[in-house]
Design an enzyme around this catalytic site. Structure first.
Site, PDB file in Angstrom:
ATOM      1  CD  GLU A  96     -12.420  21.383  -4.812  1.00 32.75           C
ATOM      2  OE1 GLU A  96     -11.631  22.249  -4.431  1.00 32.75           O
ATOM      3  OE2 GLU A  96     -11.797  20.530  -5.895  1.00 32.75           O
ATOM      4  CG  HIS A 126     -14.686  28.672  -7.264  1.00 31.14           C
ATOM      5  ND1 HIS A 126     -14.386  28.464  -8.808  1.00 31.14           N
ATOM      6  CD2 HIS A 126     -13.791  27.243  -6.970  1.00 31.14           C
ATOM      7  CE1 HIS A 126     -13.502  28.132  -8.793  1.00 31.14           C
ATOM      8  NE2 HIS A 126     -12.799  26.882  -8.530  1.00 31.14           N
ATOM      9  CD  GLU A 127     -13.231  26.782  -3.090  1.00 34.66           C
ATOM     10  OE1 GLU A 127     -13.203  25.922  -4.290  1.00 34.66           O
ATOM     11  OE2 GLU A 127     -12.458  27.619  -3.765  1.00 34.66           O
ATOM     12  CG  HIS A 145     -14.746  22.749  -6.908  1.00 33.74           C
ATOM     13  ND1 HIS A 145     -14.500  22.187  -8.170  1.00 33.74           N
ATOM     14  CD2 HIS A 145     -13.956  24.037  -6.310  1.00 33.74           C
ATOM     15  CE1 HIS A 145     -13.109  22.618  -8.871  1.00 33.74           C
ATOM     16  NE2 HIS A 145     -13.418  23.855  -7.397  1.00 33.74           N
ATOM     17  CD  GLU A 187     -10.463  24.153  -9.698  1.00 34.49           C
ATOM     18  OE1 GLU A 187     -11.179  24.736 -10.184  1.00 34.49           O
ATOM     19  OE2 GLU A 187     -10.204  23.504  -9.054  1.00 34.49           O
ATOM     20  CG  ASP A 228       0.976  23.416  -7.313  1.00 35.10           C
ATOM     21  OD1 ASP A 228      -0.085  23.239  -7.146  1.00 35.10           O
ATOM     22  OD2 ASP A 228       1.502  23.898  -6.768  1.00 35.10           O
ATOM     23  CE1 TYR A 256      -7.726  26.708 -11.496  1.00 34.84           C
ATOM     24  CE2 TYR A 256     -10.009  27.746 -10.421  1.00 34.84           C
ATOM     25  CZ  TYR A 256      -8.429  26.970 -10.235  1.00 34.84           C
ATOM     26  OH  TYR A 256      -8.263  26.393  -9.209  1.00 34.84           O
TER      27      TYR A 256
HETATM   28  N1  BES Z   1      -9.648  23.175  -6.076  1.00 38.43           N
HETATM   29  C1  BES Z   1      -9.175  24.131  -6.440  1.00 38.43           C
HETATM   30  C2  BES Z   1      -7.687  24.603  -5.549  1.00 38.43           C
HETATM   31  C3  BES Z   1      -6.622  24.566  -6.466  1.00 38.43           C
HETATM   32  C4  BES Z   1      -6.420  24.290  -7.189  1.00 38.43           C
HETATM   33  C5  BES Z   1      -5.162  22.962  -4.861  1.00 38.43           C
HETATM   34  C6  BES Z   1      -4.808  22.813  -7.857  1.00 38.43           C
HETATM   35  C7  BES Z   1      -4.360  23.045  -5.239  1.00 38.43           C
HETATM   36  C8  BES Z   1      -4.593  22.196  -6.892  1.00 38.43           C
HETATM   37  C9  BES Z   1     -10.262  25.517  -5.509  1.00 38.43           C
HETATM   38  O1  BES Z   1     -11.322  25.578  -5.789  1.00 38.43           O
HETATM   39  C10 BES Z   1      -9.638  26.732  -6.035  1.00 38.43           C
HETATM   40  O2  BES Z   1      -9.623  26.621  -7.420  1.00 38.43           O
HETATM   41  N2  BES Z   1      -9.893  27.603  -5.781  1.00 38.43           N
HETATM   42  C11 BES Z   1      -9.575  28.992  -6.156  1.00 38.43           C
HETATM   43  C12 BES Z   1     -10.783  29.874  -5.671  1.00 38.43           C
HETATM   44  C13 BES Z   1     -11.362  29.980  -6.941  1.00 38.43           C
HETATM   45  C14 BES Z   1     -12.387  30.904  -6.481  1.00 38.43           C
HETATM   46  C15 BES Z   1     -11.029  30.761  -8.713  1.00 38.43           C
HETATM   47  C16 BES Z   1      -8.770  29.827  -5.636  1.00 38.43           C
HETATM   48  O3  BES Z   1      -7.137  29.540  -4.754  1.00 38.43           O
HETATM   49  O4  BES Z   1      -7.564  31.073  -5.876  1.00 38.43           O
HETATM   50 ZN    ZN Z   2     -11.793  25.355  -7.702  1.00 36.24          ZN
END
Ligand code: BES
Ligand code: ZN
Length: 627
Positions: free
Chosen positions: A296, A320-321, A324, A343, A402, A410
């Site tokens: 995002e 989703h994005e 954010h 999230e 991470d 989520y």
């Molecule tokens: N912000 C996250 C991606 C992220 C989380 C990067 C933690 C690094 C550390 C992004 O918004 C996200 O949640 N992406 C998901 C998609 C979503 C539809 C659940 C993904 O990448 O799968």
């Molecule tokens: Zn996210």
């Protein structure tokens, strides 16, 4: 270069953070007292209560040949009355060439490496110091950066670069105060090879510059994890009044068609929870090695091409994005222990956007798929004795953030918010949320402050206890009052599978007009231990191995691997070599290991690894034991 080593002591002082209110930007002063919140971020060396950045002027050259960015990061800083030093985060042996304080040489030192965090850069200052300039070069191994050869792109004619800063990787490409609770505005000037476009999480160009020089401004304060840069041979196409797509030319038509509803999503989102605060919402379709589905970055979401299914069936990711832009980018988790505030709220908001556009049945299918993921994740953690990781409020001290980020934030987050909606009714809940985003815009939020806010503005102590919210937030697993999503559509899908098991031919099953979510549920719900004949029949009838839907394909691989269905092997290994999205890599490599196919997994990984971003190789190296 001066290099004085000293023992890094991570500040564990709680600090009061005043974030600027709307309209205030780089010149906010710490006494403005607009917002005070106590929190302790264990993933940054910076001590923002002593001295912190408020604005960045970034001047950078992007050197594809040497896989390096050389740059000057000049900061405006705020200092406390006692300040004698300011700390920045760095990582991956970034080379610090020169440091100035108020344009005069400053004393600085780089501390020892601390696992997961990198090295602190300490600069001596006076309480009167206004600016710090750092001249530096990134290392080719900088973890946030992925440098792609032309072969790794769609057009195959030009190199590509993208960053991934979340959670704590910004420090590998900019020496910075890399905590989500520290916000700053920025301007940038970036030089790239001519013929390429540079884009940031900022006001972006829409055409290529002749000389390869690009200027950017971000006038709203953002945290470091939202710093983003990408450079490639991309074009721009406007989709709606506030929305547009960047993509390589060969991907543009498909992308523009897939995301044609982006403007409608933005309108639906604004209707739910208030005005979009970032002027434009664009998306860039990156090469397939991008390790996430989406990221995002303000004004410019970074997205994987694996959501281009051809039928707009995976656009929940866009919702989703986009969501954010409120939950996360406006109201930001204070530390990575509060990640669920980013999230969980975003998944909730995403499903509300999808419900407005496509109806409750559609959103309920998404919720049900999420519920399946959640149950699997909870069971997995409990089996491994990692109950702590099933709490919404995490404890990531001494860990790479991470590693602790999972579906819990989520989906457990989503279901808790859904419980709140159920408890007070949608009208009251929506008013509460809208106010929450407005009141806390451009501020940080801790779990504890959210709990306070909830008790004061929505529930009161009694109702809070009644709903067992402490168990939700600070306890393990899924409390017994978790709402269960119900989808008629999925019950019908399940019935088809049992009919098949009871002798109905596959061609006789009632699958007409199924959405890809129904198909995904079908594949996930197939029993274990299917015979080769059954797999072959399924594949011949429904064409799963040929599916253009990455979610269905990845779910199908679970069966093809476990059941030794070789006709899918080539497609699977091509997928693993081309796609670097961790969400698909992890379960597929895990399935190979579980099926006793470690040699095959390693053979594929050896070919695929050079295509992956460091975020993915870090996880897969560990999973496959090839560190
Ligand atoms: N912000 C996250 C991606 C992220 C989380 C990067 C933690 C690094 C550390 C992004 O918004 C996200 O949640 N992406 C998901 C998609 C979503 C539809 C659940 C993904 O990448 O799968
Ligand atoms: Zn996210």
């Amino acid at each position: 270069m001066k290099r004085i080593f000293y023992l890094a002591v991570i500040s564990s002082i709680m600090w009061n953070c005043q974030s600027p209110g709307e309209g205030e930007t780089s010149t906010q002063n710490a006494d403005s007292n607009l917002f005070i919140m106590k929190f302790n971020d264990v993933h940054t060396f910076s001590q923002p209560e002593v001295a912190r950045i408020t604005h960045l002027e970034w001047d950078a050259n992007v050197d594809f040949e040497n896989k390096m960015i050389d740059a000057v990061a000049k900061y405006n800083i705020w200092t406390s009355d006692e300040a004698s030093e300011i700390f920045f985060d760095t990582k991956n042996d970034m080379e610090i060439l020169d440091v100035l304080a108020d344009d005069a040489p400053a004393k600085f030192s780089i501390g020892d490496e601390v696992e997961h965090l990198g090295r602190p850069l300490r600069v001596e200052v006076l309480p009167s110091t206004k600016t710090i300039s750092i001249t530096y070069k990134t290392n080719p191994k900088a973890a946030a950066l992925q440098w792609l050869s032309p072969q790794q792109t769609a057009n195959k004619t030009a190199p590509f670069l993208f960053t991934q800063s979340q959670a704590i990787l910004c420090r590998s490409w900019i020496p910075i105060q890399d905590g989500p609770g520290i916000r700053f505005t920025y301007n940038a000037k970036v030089r790239v090879p001519t013929g390429l476009m540079a884009l940031m999480s900022a006001k972006n160009p829409q055409t290529k510059s002749k000389d390869g020089v690009y200027s950017f401004t971000m006038t709203q304060p953002v945290p470091a994890y939202l710093m983003a840069l990408t450079v490639g041979d991309v074009d721009y196409k406007q989709l709606g009044a506030h929305t547009g797509i960047y993509a390589e030319s060969s991907m543009m038509e498909k992308s523009a068609n897939e995301f044609a509803e982006m403007e409608d999503m933005l309108i639906a989102a604004e209707k739910l929870y208030g005005k979009y605060q970032w002027e434009v919402y664009d998306m860039i379709i990156l090469p397939p090695s991008f390790p996430f589905g989406g990221m995002e970055n303000p004004r410019l979401t970074f997205a994987t091409p694996t959501i281009l299914a051809g039928d707009r069936s995976l656009t929940a990711l866009v919702a989703h994005e986009l969501a954010h832009s409120w939950s996360g980018n406006l109201v930001t988790n204070a530390t990575w222990d509060d990640f669920w505030l980013n999230e969980g709220f975003t998944v909730y908001f995403e499903r509300r956007i999808m419900e407005s556009l496509y109806g409750a049945d559609y959103a309920e299918m998404l919720a049900q798929l999420g519920y399946q993921d959640l149950q699997e994740t909870v069971e997995g953690f409990l089996e491994k004795n990692q109950a702590r990781d099933t709490h919404l409020k995490l404890d990531l001290k001494d860990r790479d953030p991470d590693d602790g980020m999972s579906d819990i934030a989520y989906e457990k987050g989503y279901f808790m918010l859904r419980l709140l909606e159920k408890a007070v009714g949608r009208e009251q809940w929506d008013a509460f949320l809208k106010d929450y985003f407005q009141t806390n815009a451009f501020k940080v939020m801790t779990t504890e402050a959210f709990v306070d806010h909830l008790k004061t503005n929505l529930l009161g102590d009694m109702k809070y206890d009644e709903l067992k919210l402490d168990a939700w937030i600070y306890g393990p697993g899924l409390p017994d009052n978790c709402p269960t999503p119900e989808s008629n559509k999925f019950t019908i899908v399940e019935k088809q599978i049992s009919d098949w098991q009871n002798g109905t031919a596959l061609t006789e099953l009632e699958t007409n007009n199924w959405s890809s979510h129904e198909w995904l549920h079908f594949v996930r719900y197939l029993p274990v231990g299917l015979t080769y004949i059954q797999m072959k029949q399924l594949d011949e009838t429904f064409g799963f191995t040929k599916s253009g839907n990455s979610e269905i394909l990845a779910a199908w691989f679970q069966h093809t691997i476990a059941n030794n269905y070789k006709p899918a092997d080539q497609v699977m290994s091509d997928f693993l070599v081309n796609v670097g999205r961790r969400k698909f890599l992890t379960p597929t490599y895990k399935a190979l290991l579980a099926a006793g196919k470690k040699d095959q997994a390693i053979a594929i990984y050896n070919i695929a690894r050079p295509n992956y971003h460091s975020v993915a190789t870090q996880t897969m190296d560990e999973l496959l034991g090839v560190k």
